[in-house]
Motif scaffolding. Structure first.
Motif, PDB file in Angstrom:
ATOM      1  N   ASN A 113     -22.710  76.469-137.817  1.00 43.65           N
ATOM      2  CA  ASN A 113     -23.459  75.902-136.688  1.00 43.65           C
ATOM      3  C   ASN A 113     -22.697  76.172-135.387  1.00 43.65           C
ATOM      4  OD1 ASN A 113     -25.118  74.465-135.045  1.00 43.65           O
ATOM      5  ND2 ASN A 113     -24.741  72.463-135.972  1.00 43.65           N
ATOM      6  N   VAL A 114     -23.270  77.027-134.532  1.00 44.02           N
ATOM      7  CA  VAL A 114     -22.635  77.396-133.256  1.00 44.02           C
ATOM      8  C   VAL A 114     -23.412  76.758-132.113  1.00 44.02           C
ATOM      9  CG1 VAL A 114     -21.891  79.325-131.800  1.00 44.02           C
ATOM     10  CG2 VAL A 114     -21.993  79.637-134.267  1.00 44.02           C
ATOM     11  N   GLU A 115     -22.706  76.173-131.153  1.00 44.89           N
ATOM     12  CA  GLU A 115     -23.369  75.573-129.988  1.00 44.89           C
ATOM     13  C   GLU A 115     -22.653  75.971-128.708  1.00 44.89           C
ATOM     14  OE1 GLU A 115     -25.861  74.316-128.843  1.00 44.89           O
ATOM     15  OE2 GLU A 115     -27.017  73.406-130.460  1.00 44.89           O
TER      16      GLU A 115
ATOM     17  N   ARG B 294     -23.546  87.144-135.038  1.00 41.69           N
ATOM     18  CA  ARG B 294     -22.606  87.625-136.064  1.00 41.69           C
ATOM     19  C   ARG B 294     -22.509  86.674-137.254  1.00 41.69           C
ATOM     20  NH1 ARG B 294     -20.184  90.513-137.766  1.00 41.69           N
ATOM     21  NH2 ARG B 294     -18.043  90.869-137.153  1.00 41.69           N
ATOM     22  N   THR B 295     -22.735  85.357-137.018  1.00 43.02           N
ATOM     23  CA  THR B 295     -22.580  84.401-138.127  1.00 43.02           C
ATOM     24  C   THR B 295     -23.933  83.960-138.696  1.00 43.02           C
ATOM     25  OG1 THR B 295     -22.499  82.561-136.548  1.00 43.02           O
ATOM     26  CG2 THR B 295     -20.385  83.492-137.224  1.00 43.02           C
ATOM     27  N   SER B 296     -25.019  84.656-138.285  1.00 48.45           N
ATOM     28  CA  SER B 296     -26.377  84.212-138.675  1.00 48.45           C
ATOM     29  C   SER B 296     -26.591  84.239-140.195  1.00 48.45           C
ATOM     30  CB  SER B 296     -27.433  85.069-137.981  1.00 48.45           C
ATOM     31  OG  SER B 296     -27.250  86.427-138.337  1.00 48.45           O
ATOM     32  N   ALA B 297     -25.870  85.103-140.913  1.00 49.44           N
ATOM     33  CA  ALA B 297     -26.065  85.202-142.363  1.00 49.44           C
ATOM     34  C   ALA B 297     -25.296  84.118-143.117  1.00 49.44           C
ATOM     35  CB  ALA B 297     -25.622  86.578-142.849  1.00 49.44           C
ATOM     36  N   PHE B 298     -24.562  83.256-142.378  1.00 47.27           N
ATOM     37  CA  PHE B 298     -23.722  82.243-143.028  1.00 47.27           C
ATOM     38  C   PHE B 298     -24.080  80.848-142.499  1.00 47.27           C
ATOM     39  CE2 PHE B 298     -21.458  86.240-142.582  1.00 47.27           C
ATOM     40  CZ  PHE B 298     -21.060  86.491-143.885  1.00 47.27           C
TER      41      PHE B 298
ATOM     42  N   GLY C 165     -18.925  65.957-136.399  1.00 43.26           N
ATOM     43  CA  GLY C 165     -18.549  67.118-137.207  1.00 43.26           C
ATOM     44  C   GLY C 165     -19.714  68.022-137.580  1.00 43.26           C
ATOM     45  N   GLU C 166     -20.889  67.809-136.958  1.00 47.94           N
ATOM     46  CA  GLU C 166     -22.076  68.633-137.253  1.00 47.94           C
ATOM     47  C   GLU C 166     -21.890  70.073-136.761  1.00 47.94           C
ATOM     48  OE1 GLU C 166     -25.297  67.671-138.570  1.00 47.94           O
ATOM     49  OE2 GLU C 166     -24.074  65.997-139.289  1.00 47.94           O
ATOM     50  N   ILE C 167     -21.166  70.207-135.633  1.00 45.71           N
ATOM     51  CA  ILE C 167     -21.004  71.529-135.009  1.00 45.71           C
ATOM     52  C   ILE C 167     -19.691  72.151-135.478  1.00 45.71           C
ATOM     53  CG2 ILE C 167     -20.656  72.737-132.803  1.00 45.71           C
ATOM     54  CD1 ILE C 167     -22.515  70.607-131.545  1.00 45.71           C
TER      55      ILE C 167
END
Length: 794
Positions: free
Chosen positions: A313-315, A306-310, A336-338
């Motif tokens: 960073n999801v982990e 769902r957030t691929s167009a933005f 704070g990378e994720i």
């Protein structure tokens, strides 16, 4: 972008149809692509051009390419550009569902009377020994309740609000109350004391939370709107209102602590995702805590897609990740990378620290242990917290906690969702084979739940032998991480047809193609667990089928039999909310109220417990507000007046023959708060059943008199023979001159009473009585206001 550029520069035309024009314009600008944006396209665009178009009500879904010489055309939809497309659905008419009294109750079931305690419901009937009296329509109808030692109580139907179905944990039956003893009043007093203490604790906690300063997030960004537009379904009204409440909380200066209750498959994940995205847009990090590894993986895929167009960073942090990967993720969280980290209890361990945590989302909090909850409390002191649960929170409890615990409920089923068909059957080779093949015929998949790891391999061999044409997979919690992930992915991707599994599938799995569930030894499962498991199927527009298997020639225990009966009756969509879902509601109550309250719930029944709690909360709040305003609490609470005019009042059986319809009408009548509602009921009765008989007119008159007299301050209005008495809890003799001036000499003013007769009031005594009660209510209201002004002035 490269494909579009290449196609258009080689003599082709490109048309992009998208719901997200603003985001696509940004992408075009980043890629140096030039496009036109007409309102519509009446004719084929010029060659070597790119045209962008916003779709109408129907979206094209997937695009296509026409390679005709001289007329090459490429049409792209949201599927090609963003990976998904919005499916708009026509609005479906919803039947208005009303809370029908005793809908789930039959003769012999337990009920609880507010003043007399726990009894058995024996049906309805009329008083009298001979048949003539029993069939006389002027003889009023009663609910018949049977108490200990065979004592019977006849409850007039207009007192229906004093009786409620008895719902409590199913394992043991309640003991019937003995009439004419102090037993019930002692029990009720003990529970009332407990609910008063609980109300005080809840209000103190709420006041404490209001003092804590949190971070107030800004309004929605443009990207937030675009993410929400990219949701592939139409949102339900409940989803929209819940989301609005969550955003209001996040934008306020107090930390959010909201509970979202929604039946399985009602779209809680999408709400969580939007809240998470809002926090990320503020530069905050989000922790999503889920009970199982499998669910963590599934949420990770949903959030990532769902957030691929933005640039988000999801982990995922769970045992599916190697030690090295876990170490890297923990480091990235600290730096704070994720932005969004989804994880199991691994996420609340001591070594996990966030740089800028802004939101914690907890899925099914009751499934985490005490130590994890303590760690959560430390993490959540000043951040926003959103808790999701599929365990139904009963409406009565929801109402009693309104304004004390921030709660949102999602009760609307997604469009096109069909109720699940449930069957209870003995274990049978023929049934299992037929159920599996039936699902295969519609290209679906099957969960076969066998909750014994030691012989799960044997069960998978049994299925392979029974239905050799299907592909069988296995999933259970004791498998090595890699193997379990592989098995779940194979099932998700449709590479296996039947998944032999344990209850590892219970939480939140969403595989729309799996629509048959077979549960082996279903008698060993709790009701909440069966309901949750059944929520894994029927998640698309196809009907789901669940088969609850029990052993052959084995007598079920009584609780197991009741659980399976409850499952069979829970077929309606959202029935997790609707059924007095026996131990489900109790579990829902326990999650919010705490385990120590379950003893009190068992003592008086769930319905009465929540009524007492609601009263305690209301009284305490009224008292606090009154103290602030310098009023006395007694004058702020509306009075319930007992009215007995000794006139035949009711809905005759020969006017409304259906018992359920009659009981439903009485129940609505006792809950009526306004004259407008009374008028609507009057019109509805005339519309459905014809002109009102005089008994029904009397019933509506008494209800109107009760409403009018609420602000009068009286305890009761009683007619005995020709005499009518208004009884007050305080002295009225001191106001004799004012009352005589107001009412004339029709009324005699005593110490705590006003008395008159039918003759003194005249021919239309009922109308005169109503007018005088209205005058007294207005007089009492004016007196209170003067008193308050005098107190405020001092």
């Amino acid at each position: 972008a490269d494909d579009m550029r290449e196609f258009s520069t080689s003599g082709g035309r490109v048309v992009a149809s998208t719901s997200h024009t603003a985001r696509l314009k940004e992408l075009f600008s980043e890629q140096n692509l030039t496009a036109s944006f007409p309102a519509d396209i009446p004719k084929l665009p010029e060659s070597e051009t790119i045209t962008m178009l916003k779709p109408g009500r129907e979206n094209i879904g997937e695009g296509f390419v026409l390679n005709q010489r001289g007329n090459r055309l490429m049409v792209l939809g949201d599927t090609e550009i963003f990976g998904m497309t919005k499916r708009r659905r026509s609005a479906r008419r919803h039947n208005s569902q009303r809370e029908a009294f005793f809908e789930e109750i039959s003769t012999g079931d337990y009920v609880v009377h507010v003043e007399h305690g726990i009894a058995r419901f024996m049906g309805t009937g009329r008083k009298g020994s001979d048949e003539k009296k029993k069939e006389d329509p002027d003889n009023p109808e009663y609910l018949i309740l049977e108490y200990s030692q065979g004592d019977r109580l006849y409850v007039p139907l207009e007192h229906l609000d004093r009786v409620a179905p008895y719902v409590a944990p199913m394992e043991r039956s309640p003991s019937l109350t003995r009439l004419g003893t102090q037993e019930w009043s002692r029990v009720k007093e003990r529970v009332e004391r407990s609910t008063r203490e609980m109300a005080a604790d809840l209000l103190a906690l709420y006041a404490e939370r209001e003092l804590v300063e949190g971070y107030a997030m800004g309004p929605d960004t443009r990207w937030q709107h675009e993410l929400e537009e990219s949701f592939p379904y139409e949102e339900t009204e409940d989803q929209i209102s819940t989301l609005s409440e969550i955003k209001d909380d996040m934008e306020s200066k107090h930390p959010m602590d909201r509970l979202v209750c929604g039946d399985v498959g009602y779209g809680k994940t999408e709400i969580a995702l939007r809240a998470a995205f809002k926090a990320v847009m503020e530069g905050k990090q989000v922790a999503v805590l889920v009970p199982t590894t499998v669910l963590a993986q599934q949420h990770f895929e949903t959030f990532s897609n769902r957030t691929s167009a933005f640039p988000v960073n999801v982990e995922v942090l769970s045992r599916f990740r190697s030690t090295a990967e876990q170490k890297r993720i923990v480091g990235d969280l600290k730096s704070g990378e994720i932005d969004i980290c989804i994880g199991t209890h691994r996420l609340v361990q001591r070594d996990v620290n966030f740089k800028e945590l802004g939101l914690i989302i907890i899925d099914e909090e009751q499934r985490f242990g005490v130590a994890h909850k303590e760690r959560l409390k430390q993490m959540r002191s000043e951040v926003d917290v959103l808790t999701l649960t599929a365990t139904p929170i009963p409406r009565t409890l929801h109402m009693s906690l309104a304004g004390v615990r921030d709660m949102s409920t999602i009760e609307t089923a997604p469009e096109e969702r069909l109720p699940i068909k449930t069957y209870v059957s003995e274990f049978s080779d023929d049934l299992i084979r037929e159920a599996i093949l039936r699902e295969m015929d519609r290209d679906g998949q099957v969960y076969f739940l066998h909750n014994r790891v030691y012989n799960i391999e044997y069960m998978s061999e049994y299925i392979r032998t029974l239905v050799p044409e299907v592909r069988v997979g296995i999933a259970h919690g004791q498998m090595p991480e890699g193997e379990l992930e592989k098995s779940m992915l194979a099932f998700t991707n449709g590479e296996t047809d039947v998944l032999i599994c344990t209850t590892i599938i219970e939480s939140g799995l969403d595989i729309p193609n799996a629509n048959t569930l077979i549960v082996n030894r279903s008698d060993n499962f709790g009701l909440a667990q069966l309901y949750q498991l059944r929520g894994r199927i029927g998640r698309s527009s196809r009907r789901g089928y669940s088969y609850l298997l029990i052993p052959r020639a084995k007598s079920l225990s009584e609780p197991a039999e009741r659980r399976l009966k409850a499952m069979l009756s829970a077929t309606e969509l959202g029935s997790g909310f609707k059924i007095a879902m026996k131990d489900l509601e109790i579990r829902g109550a326990g999650n919010i109220l705490g385990a120590e309250q379950s003893g009190h719930i068992h003592a008086v029944g769930f319905d009465l417990y929540t009524r007492l709690l609601a009263t305690a909360v209301e009284d305490l709040r009224a008292q606090q507000e009154a103290e602030k305003a310098g009023k006395t609490a007694e004058n702020t609470i509306r009075n319930k007046v007992h009215v007995d005019l000794r006139i035949p009042a009711g809905v005759p059986q020969n006017y409304v023959s259906d018992l359920t319809a009659r009981l439903d009408f009485y129940q609505r009548l006792v809950k009526t708060d306004t004259e407008e509602e009374l008028e609507l009921m009057n019109n509805e009765l005339r519309d459905r059943f014809g002109p009102l008989p005089w008994q029904a007119s009397n019933l509506l008159y008494v209800a109107k008199l009760k409403l009018k007299s609420q602000n009068m301050g009286a305890d009761s209005i009683i007619k005995t023979g020709e005499k009518i008495t208004l009884q007050f809890p305080y002295e009225v003799s001191g106001m004799r001159p004012a009352l005589t001036k107001l009412l004339g000499d029709r009324w005699t003013i005593g110490n705590k009473q006003l008395r008159t007769t039918v003759d003194d009031l005249g021919d239309e005594w009922e109308i005169k009585l109503l007018e005088d009660v209205e005058k007294l209510s207005a007089f009492q209201t004016a007196m209170n206001e003067r008193l308050f002004d005098a107190v405020a002035a001092n």
